[in-house]
Write a protein that holds these residues in place. Structure first.
Motif, PDB file in Angstrom:
ATOM      1  N   TYR A 105      59.085  31.577  18.738  1.00 36.97           N
ATOM      2  CA  TYR A 105      58.949  30.615  17.642  1.00 36.97           C
ATOM      3  C   TYR A 105      60.187  30.607  16.759  1.00 36.97           C
ATOM      4  N   ILE A 153      51.637  24.562  21.176  1.00 37.29           N
ATOM      5  CA  ILE A 153      50.406  24.593  20.381  1.00 37.29           C
ATOM      6  C   ILE A 153      49.171  24.473  21.271  1.00 37.29           C
ATOM      7  N   MET A 193      50.573  33.795  24.168  1.00 39.67           N
ATOM      8  CA  MET A 193      50.601  33.151  22.856  1.00 39.67           C
ATOM      9  C   MET A 193      49.402  33.612  22.031  1.00 39.67           C
ATOM     10  N   GLU A 225      46.858  33.825  18.752  1.00 43.88           N
ATOM     11  CA  GLU A 225      46.268  32.814  17.874  1.00 43.88           C
ATOM     12  C   GLU A 225      46.975  32.748  16.531  1.00 43.88           C
ATOM     13  N   LEU A 259      50.139  30.459  16.365  1.00 40.58           N
ATOM     14  CA  LEU A 259      50.022  29.009  16.505  1.00 40.58           C
ATOM     15  C   LEU A 259      50.298  28.287  15.196  1.00 40.58           C
ATOM     16  N   LYS A 292      52.751  25.106  14.479  1.00 41.75           N
ATOM     17  CA  LYS A 292      52.315  23.885  13.801  1.00 41.75           C
ATOM     18  C   LYS A 292      53.274  23.518  12.672  1.00 41.75           C
TER      19      LYS A 292
END
Length: 363
Positions: free
Chosen positions: A183, A248, A255, A257, A260, A264
Motif C-alpha cells: 500500500y 480492495i 491482504m 482486513e 483495506l 480505500k
C-alpha cells in the motif's frame, strides 16, 4: 548540411517528435527492451523490533530474504532478462508476470495469481527543461512477508520518504505486514502524480496568460504540446483507479482486513487525480477556443479598420473621378477656385462621415 536541424533550433515548439513518442507504441509488436548496464538490489528487512538495510549488485544475494519471518522489501533497479528469470524462478512468480515485468508501454493493471498479488503502473516525473511528462514503469509483486519492486531507471524514484520511514523506529510501517508495505509503495506513486499535475497547472496558467496578453502561432503550438502531455497523464492515471479497486475487492489471504481502509484512502486520491486530469483537459479545450476567438476578434478589428478607411476614402475617389473625366463641359472645371473646392469636399465629407459613425457607435 541539414536545414531541418537549424529550423528546429529556430522553431523548437513546432516539432512533432513527441506525437510519435506518445502514439508510436504497437502492442502487437514484441518490444525491444535495452538491457540495463548495471543492476542495484536494495533490501530492507524489518519488523517492529529491528531493521536491516542491504545493497547488492547481484540478484542472487536477495534470495535468502524470501523465507524470513520478518517483512522484506526487495527493490531491483535496472532490468535484465536473465536476472528477472532467476528471480521469478526462485520466488515462484508466474512466467506471465515475468513477461509483464520486462514489457514496455503496458497499461496499468493488477493481477492475482497463485495466492500472490501483482500490479504494474507508471511513476510520473515532470521535465522542466522539456516541459513534458516522463514515465517510468514499475512492477510490484507481493508474496508472503516480502514485496518485490522492479524499476527501469536506477537513478530516480519516489520512495525516499518510505526509506526514511523504514529507518525510523516505531513507525507504523515497521509495525505492519507486507500488505501495508505494498500500500505504501502505491500510495507514494499516486501522491507524486499530484506533484506532476501541479507543474502542469503552472504551465497551463502561463499559457493562459500568454493567450490573453499576446497570443501568436507559437502559443497555439504550446497549447497543442500541453494537450499531448495531458494525454500522457490521462493514459497513466485513469487506469490506476481500476488497479486500486482490484486490491480492495481481492480475496487474497495476503491482504488483511485492516489494510483495506488504507487502499480505500488511496482510491479516493486516484479518483481525485482522475477528476483533475479531466478538468485540465476541459481547461485546455477552453483555452483553445479562447485562442481561436481572440484570433477571430483580431481579424474582425483589422477588417473593421480597413472598411472604415475604405469608406472615408470613397468620397475623395468619387470627386477625383468626376473631375478627372475627359468632357468639355464640367461644372467648375475652369473655375479658379475649383481645386480648393474639390479638396475641401474631400476633407469635409470624410470628417462628417466620422462624426456619423461615432454617433451611431460603429467604432
Amino acid at each position: 548540411m541539414n536545414p531541418s536541424k537549424y529550423l528546429q533550433l529556430i522553431f523548437p515548439v513546432f516539432g512533432t517528435k513527441r506525437t510519435k513518442e506518445i502514439f508510436g507504441f504497437n502492442p502487437t509488436v514484441l518490444p525491444a527492451r535495452e538491457e540495463a548496464k548495471e543492476v542495484k538490489v536494495e533490501v530492507f528487512n524489518y519488523s517492529n523490533g529491528f531493521m536491516e538495510e542491504h545493497h547488492f549488485h547481484n540478484v542472487e544475494d536477495c534470495f535468502p530474504f524470501r523465507d524470513k519471518e520478518s517483512v522484506s522489501w526487495i527493490n531491483i533497479e535496472g532490468l535484465r532478462k536473465a536476472d528477472i528469470e532467476q528471480i521469478c524462478q526462485h520466488f515462484n512468480i508466474h512466467f506471465l508476470i515475468g513477461e509483464d515485468i520486462l514489457s514496455v508501454g503496458q497499461r496499468p493493471k493488477m493481477d492475482e495469481m497463485d495466492d500472490s498479488l501483482y500490479c504494474l503502473l507508471n511513476m510520473l516525473f515532470y521535465n522542466q527543461e522539456k516541459a513534458s511528462v516522463e514515465t517510468e514503469q514499475i512492477s510490484i509483486f507481493m508474496g508472503k512477508n516480502f514485496v518485490l519492486s522492479f524499476q527501469e531507471d536506477a537513478h530516480r524514484d519516489v520512495f525516499d520518504v518510505l526509506r526514511n520511514r523504514l529507518r525510523s523506529p516505531g513507525s507504523k510501517i515497521r509495525q505492519s505486514g507486507a500488505d501495508y508495505l505494498c500500500y505504501a509503495l502505491i500510495d507514494m506513486i499516486i501522491d507524486h502524480y499530484f506533484v506532476v499535475m501541479e507543474n502542469l497547472s503552472d504551465r497551463l496558467e502561463f499559457v493562459e496568460e500568454e493567450i490573453i496578453r499576446n497570443s501568436s502561432p507559437r502559443t497555439l503550438a504550446r497549447i497543442n504540446g500541453m494537450r499531448k502531455e495531458l494525454i500522457v497523464l490521462k493514459r497513466n492515471v485513469l487506469p490506476v483507479r481500476e488497479l486500486v479497486n482490484g486490491f480492495i475487492r481481492t480475496d487474497c489471504p495476503l491482504m488483511q482486513e485492516k489494510t483495506l481502509k488504507y487502499f480505500k484512502d488511496v482510491y479516493d486520491h486516484i479518483v481525485q487525480a482522475a477528476d483533475l486530469v479531466e478538468n485540465y483537459r476541459d481547461m485546455m479545450m477552453s483555452m483553445q477556443d479562447l485562442y481561436l476567438n481572440k484570433a477571430n476578434m483580431k481579424l474582425n478589428e483589422v477588417m473593421k479598420v480597413m472598411a472604415i478607411v475604405t469608406c472615408l476614402l470613397a468620397p475623395a475617389t468619387v470627386i477625383g473621378g468626376i473631375f478627372g473625366m475627359n468632357f468639355d463641359r464640367i461644372p467648375y472645371l475652369h473655375n479658379k477656385d475649383g481645386f480648393y473646392i474639390a479638396v475641401s469636399l474631400m476633407l469635409v465629407i470624410p470628417i462628417w462621415m466620422v462624426w456619423v459613425f461615432r454617433k451611431r457607435g460603429w467604432f
